[in-house]
Design an enzyme around this catalytic site. Sequence first.
Site, PDB file in Angstrom:
ATOM      1  N   HIS A  84     -23.149  -9.842   1.760  1.00 55.13           N
ATOM      2  CA  HIS A  84     -23.894 -10.972   1.194  1.00 55.13           C
ATOM      3  C   HIS A  84     -23.641 -10.940  -0.302  1.00 55.13           C
ATOM      4  O   HIS A  84     -24.037  -9.978  -0.979  1.00 55.13           O
ATOM      5  CB  HIS A  84     -25.388 -10.825   1.476  1.00 55.13           C
ATOM      6  CG  HIS A  84     -25.708 -10.739   2.936  1.00 55.13           C
ATOM      7  ND1 HIS A  84     -26.021 -11.849   3.689  1.00 55.13           N
ATOM      8  CD2 HIS A  84     -25.736  -9.676   3.789  1.00 55.13           C
ATOM      9  CE1 HIS A  84     -26.251 -11.472   4.944  1.00 55.13           C
ATOM     10  NE2 HIS A  84     -26.078 -10.162   5.035  1.00 55.13           N
ATOM     11  N   GLU A  91     -30.246  -6.411  14.746  1.00 52.13           N
ATOM     12  CA  GLU A  91     -30.476  -5.492  13.622  1.00 52.13           C
ATOM     13  C   GLU A  91     -31.892  -4.938  13.785  1.00 52.13           C
ATOM     14  O   GLU A  91     -32.085  -3.740  13.965  1.00 52.13           O
ATOM     15  CB  GLU A  91     -30.332  -6.225  12.284  1.00 52.13           C
ATOM     16  CG  GLU A  91     -30.574  -5.335  11.063  1.00 52.13           C
ATOM     17  CD  GLU A  91     -30.587  -6.118   9.742  1.00 52.13           C
ATOM     18  OE1 GLU A  91     -30.694  -7.358   9.785  1.00 52.13           O
ATOM     19  OE2 GLU A  91     -30.500  -5.468   8.676  1.00 52.13           O
ATOM     20  N   ASP A 115     -23.003  -4.819   3.560  1.00 52.99           N
ATOM     21  CA  ASP A 115     -24.194  -5.666   3.668  1.00 52.99           C
ATOM     22  C   ASP A 115     -24.658  -6.158   2.292  1.00 52.99           C
ATOM     23  O   ASP A 115     -24.170  -7.183   1.826  1.00 52.99           O
ATOM     24  CB  ASP A 115     -25.312  -4.910   4.404  1.00 52.99           C
ATOM     25  CG  ASP A 115     -26.280  -5.834   5.135  1.00 52.99           C
ATOM     26  OD1 ASP A 115     -26.084  -7.053   5.089  1.00 52.99           O
ATOM     27  OD2 ASP A 115     -27.234  -5.331   5.754  1.00 52.99           O
TER      28      ASP A 115
HETATM   29 ZN   LIG Z   1     -26.489  -8.732   6.511  1.00 50.95          ZN
END
Ligand SMILES: [Zn+2]
EC number: 3.5.4.2
Length: 338
Positions: free
Chosen positions: A19, A200, A278
């Site tokens: 991200h 997740e 991430d």
């Molecule tokens: Zn993510």
Amino acid sequence: MLDLDAFITGLPKAELHLHIEGSLEPEQMFEFARRNQVAIPYASVEEVRAAYDFSNLQDFLDIYYAGADVLRTEEDFRDLALAYFDRAAADGVLHAEIFFDPQTHTHRGIPFGVVANGLLAGMAAAEAKHGLTSKLILCFLRHLDEEDAFKTLSQAQPWIDRIDAVGLDSSELGHPPSKFERVFAAAAAMGLKRVAHAGEEGPPEYVYEALELLHVDRLDHGNRSLEDPALIARLARSGMTLTVCPLSNVKLCNVASIDVHPIDRMLRLGLRATVNSDDPAYFGGYVGDNFRAIAQGRTLDRDDLVTLARNSFLGSFLPDNAVATHLARLDAYVEAHT
Ligand SMILES: [Zn+2]
């Protein structure tokens, strides 16, 4: 013979779960706040780092959205992206497919085009500077409603030929993939690829929904698929890529510690797992740090690390000939370092 650390750094790889707003380092947060004259609720870089002590996904998201407020201009988004690509290039990343969250910005009055043009400029600069190629994935914030996602897809129209895929991120629990089935169908009709965060924190049912209702080309995280043997078999059989983020899983308390992270189990089960960072500024490291963390004190050997790198190219949205070129480069690297 290289040591493991140097072997990992030089290992040709792609990053598929990043991200861009999550690459905002505290120093850069202060720099952007200063040049845009935005007040932030922290007095120092140390204070920001101390705040990065989360107990779950929502804790993290609260500070993540606050940090994103310093991003105001095309130049900010360009500089943010290029700073990430500089670090990725130093970690042996040859190709990156990056997420961005337009709603985080449009909801505070920043036009979609400021975000998109800035990121695209950063991507072009990275290719010129490092030869690092990249693709852009537009993520919908799943805690917002379907109408807002449709509005975002509509705002993206002038840039749609420079966006490769849509994704789904933010608070997973309580916001199943089914909420966005029609938006994803519309994106597919525009020729966009589809990915989604699933499994997740959410249950295996969310992974089934991502597969069957969103028709994802790639699964982000997917860890909780391991609770369902039939789902594991299905993912392995179909060669579905999982973009796994080890340090993130530990930081957000989805995995107790890096020593018990299931990445090795995923490989033994035949899953096409990859290693990614991430939100690296918030979770303690970039892709190289993630590789090093799982390689230390584990059953993963050098062949496993190579498999993870190979999977990253196979799971990318690059055309077949580009994948083949990267794999040949990976093979040559391994050959030269065995
Ligand atoms: Zn993510």
